[in-house]
Design an enzyme around this catalytic site. Structure first.
Site, PDB file in Angstrom:
ATOM      1  N   ASP A   1       0.926  -1.129  -0.089  1.00  0.00           N
ATOM      2  CA  ASP A   1      -0.069  -0.004   0.035  1.00  0.00           C
ATOM      3  C   ASP A   1       0.894   1.239   0.103  1.00  0.00           C
ATOM      4  OD1 ASP A   1       0.880  -0.551   2.514  1.00  0.00           O
ATOM      5  OD2 ASP A   1      -0.588   0.893   3.472  1.00  0.00           O
TER       6      ASP A   1
ATOM      7  N   GLU B   1       0.196  -1.039   5.862  1.00  0.00           N
ATOM      8  CA  GLU B   1       1.141  -0.513   6.625  1.00  0.00           C
ATOM      9  C   GLU B   1       0.938   0.921   7.029  1.00  0.00           C
ATOM     10  OE1 GLU B   1       5.058   0.994   8.013  1.00  0.00           O
ATOM     11  OE2 GLU B   1       3.961   1.581   6.320  1.00  0.00           O
TER      12      GLU B   1
HETATM   13  C1  LIG Z   1       9.066   3.839   7.675  1.00  0.00           C
HETATM   14  C2  LIG Z   1       8.101   3.174   6.692  1.00  0.00           C
HETATM   15  N1  LIG Z   1       8.273   3.493   5.271  1.00  0.00           N
HETATM   16  C3  LIG Z   1       6.724   4.379   6.989  1.00  0.00           C
HETATM   17  O1  LIG Z   1       6.582   4.990   6.031  1.00  0.00           O
HETATM   18  N2  LIG Z   1       6.007   3.951   8.068  1.00  0.00           N
HETATM   19  C4  LIG Z   1       4.901   4.786   8.220  1.00  0.00           C
HETATM   20  C5  LIG Z   1       3.808   3.975   9.161  1.00  0.00           C
HETATM   21  C6  LIG Z   1       2.634   4.763   9.410  1.00  0.00           C
HETATM   22  C7  LIG Z   1       1.899   4.637  10.411  1.00  0.00           C
HETATM   23  N3  LIG Z   1       0.584   5.154  10.326  1.00  0.00           N
HETATM   24  C8  LIG Z   1       0.854   5.895   9.239  1.00  0.00           C
HETATM   25  N4  LIG Z   1       1.909   5.496   8.694  1.00  0.00           N
HETATM   26  C9  LIG Z   1       5.374   5.999   9.039  1.00  0.00           C
HETATM   27  O2  LIG Z   1       6.376   5.991   9.678  1.00  0.00           O
HETATM   28  O3  LIG Z   1       4.487   7.261   9.025  1.00  0.00           O
HETATM   29 ZN   LIG Z   2       5.384   4.971   4.361  1.00  0.00          ZN
HETATM   30 ZN   LIG Z   3       6.895   2.025   4.153  1.00  0.00          ZN
END
Ligand SMILES: C[C@H](N)C(=O)N[C@@H](Cc1c[nH]cn1)C(=O)O
Ligand SMILES: [Zn+2]
Ligand SMILES: [Zn+2]
Length: 480
Positions: A100, A167
């Site tokens: 996603d 995610e």
């Molecule tokens: C580090 C990873 N690629 C990422 O972008 N994670 C997001 C996860 C997240 C949680 N809520 C919305 N997105 C982030 O760190 O923001």
């Molecule tokens: Zn992300």
């Molecule tokens: Zn990510």
């Protein structure tokens, strides 16, 4: 020619085909946070499953149930599980990634259509939503599989895959799947896994590869103030009623100071200050204030002290204000008093903080601050999703394999970093499977994940694919 060299030269020779496949993936707008794109997230999952199957991976889709988003009940996108290889003499590595992406609209300020991958031959950039987060890295693993299949080479390890489609929206349903598979022991999908590898973060800068051994956790909040039964004319009702937006903006202004200090009592205080010894770890990293300024495109670093900036991102919690739902934001000058507005903010957490420990502090503080306003509006604070922070042992053979692979591909020793972002499932893998997890990033610090004009450099896509495969060879050769 030895197998690893055959593999890397195949990657070089097929770079254009790999970029074509990335184009296909980016063209599917698999935005998990927007209900109207939910069919696209399913489409992306099926596309990925088809790719894995065509490369010889045995797969299954796991239904993760339903959830509520924006008041609607929606089917969660499936987890795509895969396995290839079952040789008891080889190590077994579990690969995780997410299919996603974050929302993106050209009108947000993109120079090109976000879901059309643009290959900029002048800069060597592959521009499009998901190019670096996380479709490029996922496709890096497909490139490794394709090279081995086409060359008739045996993979140096057994592989298990776990790809999710939520995610970017809290990984709903995934923890339960991992725990239930882990409880099945050897018979479960993750039975026999020796270590996990995740490629879903970025180098600190644009020149030095890194391995990452820590992630911040997250507690994401929605703060709603509502009052009138409908939107009102500000000429007719301004200074005559309590306005939700006025209350909300005051509350949001009390969450974080301009210098980054978190104003919710007890939150910053949970984390001990770094010792002089620890600060030196950050001083050693290949990073400068110019790097952060280049990555954000403006001279706005909170400090001119490099280790203070790095610790702000990796070692300390942060609170960011993300947006206001329900507020007037269009062109023109609408004279409206919105009836209900919701502020979105999140807190990035570090050990020993947890979402469970932080949430009551946020609730109590906002309630107390709202009381001080003497407003007759109504306040509601929701915790939308969260995850705990994670730290790994970087002396483990899994990290040694990552270091050797980076030295082989990039001729550079990688920096060891902690990441400011969150991948909540990382801790679940570490705890449920009891194994080491390595974060092996593909993209650079200026890729603009979650931002406009997200990109992955072509060289990072191609060398990064070599890195992932070379890491598998190093794991295969590891003696521990
Ligand atoms: C580090 C990873 N690629 C990422 O972008 N994670 C997001 C996860 C997240 C949680 N809520 C919305 N997105 C982030 O760190 O923001
Ligand atoms: Zn992300
Ligand atoms: Zn990510």
């Amino acid at each position: 020619m030895p197998a690893p060299e055959k593999f890397t030269s195949f990657i070089d020779q097929h770079a254009d085909d790999f970029i074509q496949r990335l184009k296909e993936a980016v063209a599917i707008p698999s935005v998990s946070g927007d209900p109207k794109h939910r069919p696209d997230v399913f489409k992306m999952g099926s596309w990925l499953q088809g790719q894995l199957e065509s490369l010889g991976v045995q797969t299954k889709q796991v239904d993760l149930g339903k959830h509520i988003m924006d008041g609607q009940e929606l089917q969660l996108p499936p987890a795509i599980l895969g396995r290839i290889g079952n040789d008891s003499r080889k190590k077994t590595i579990l690969i995780y990634g997410h299919y996603d992406v974050q929302p993106a609209n050209k009108s947000d300020g993109w120079d090109t259509e976000p879901f059309t991958l643009v290959v900029d031959n002048e800069t060597g950039r592959l521009i499009g939503r998901g190019s670096t987060d996380d479709k490029g890295p996922i496709l890096g693993w497909l490139n490794v599989l394709q090279a081995h299949k086409a060359l008739g080479l045996e993979l140096p390890v057994n592989l298990r895959f776990c790809f999710e489609g939520m995610e970017e929206s809290g990984s709903e349903g995934l923890d339960e799947l991992i725990s239930s598979e882990a409880a099945k022991g050897k018979a479960g999908w993750f039975g026999g896994v020796d270590a996990v590898c995740i490629s879903d973060n970025y180098w600190l800068n644009t020149r030095t590869p890194c391995l990452t051994y820590g992630l911040r956790g997250l507690a994401y909040f929605k703060l709603t103030v509502s009052g009138p039964a409908r939107d009102l004319h500000s000429g007719a009702f301004g200074r005559a009623v309590h306005e939700p937006m006025t209350d909300l903006v005051i509350l949001m202004s009390k969450l974080v100071a301009p210098d980054g200090r978190i104003l919710v009592p007890g939150v910053d205080e949970m984390v001990s200050a770094a010792s002089d010894e620890e600060k030196k770890l950050y001083d050693k990293l290949d990073y400068s204030i110019a790097d952060i300024e280049e990555a954000v495109g403006a001279p706005i670093a909170l400090s001119s002290d490099k280790s203070a900036v790095l610790m702000g991102r990796m070692r300390y919690p942060s609170l960011s204000l993300h947006g206001i739902e329900g507020a007037f934001y269009g062109a023109g000058a609408k004279t409206v008093i919105p009836a209900s507005v919701s502020g979105k903010f999140s807190i990035r957490l570090v050990p020993p903080q947890t979402p469970e420990a932080v949430e009551p502090l946020v609730q109590a503080y906002l309630l107390a601050e709202f009381k001080k306003l003497n407003s007759k509006n109504k306040l509601n604070v929701e915790n939308l999703h969260g995850g705990k922070p994670w730290i790994a042992d970087y002396k483990h053979w899994n990290y040694q394999a990552g270091i050797k692979a980076t030295e082989a591909v990039y001729k550079q020793t990688p920096d060891l970093t902690r990441e400011g972002g969150s991948i909540p499932v990382t801790l679940t893998f570490a705890e449920s499977l009891g194994v080491n997890v390595l974060l092996l990033p593909m993209g650079r610090g200026d890729d603009g994940a979650h931002s406009t004009n997200e990109k992955l450099d072509k060289s990072n896509f191609i060398e990064g694919s070599k890195l992932l495969g070379t890491y598998l060879y190093e794991v295969g050769a590891a003696t521990a």
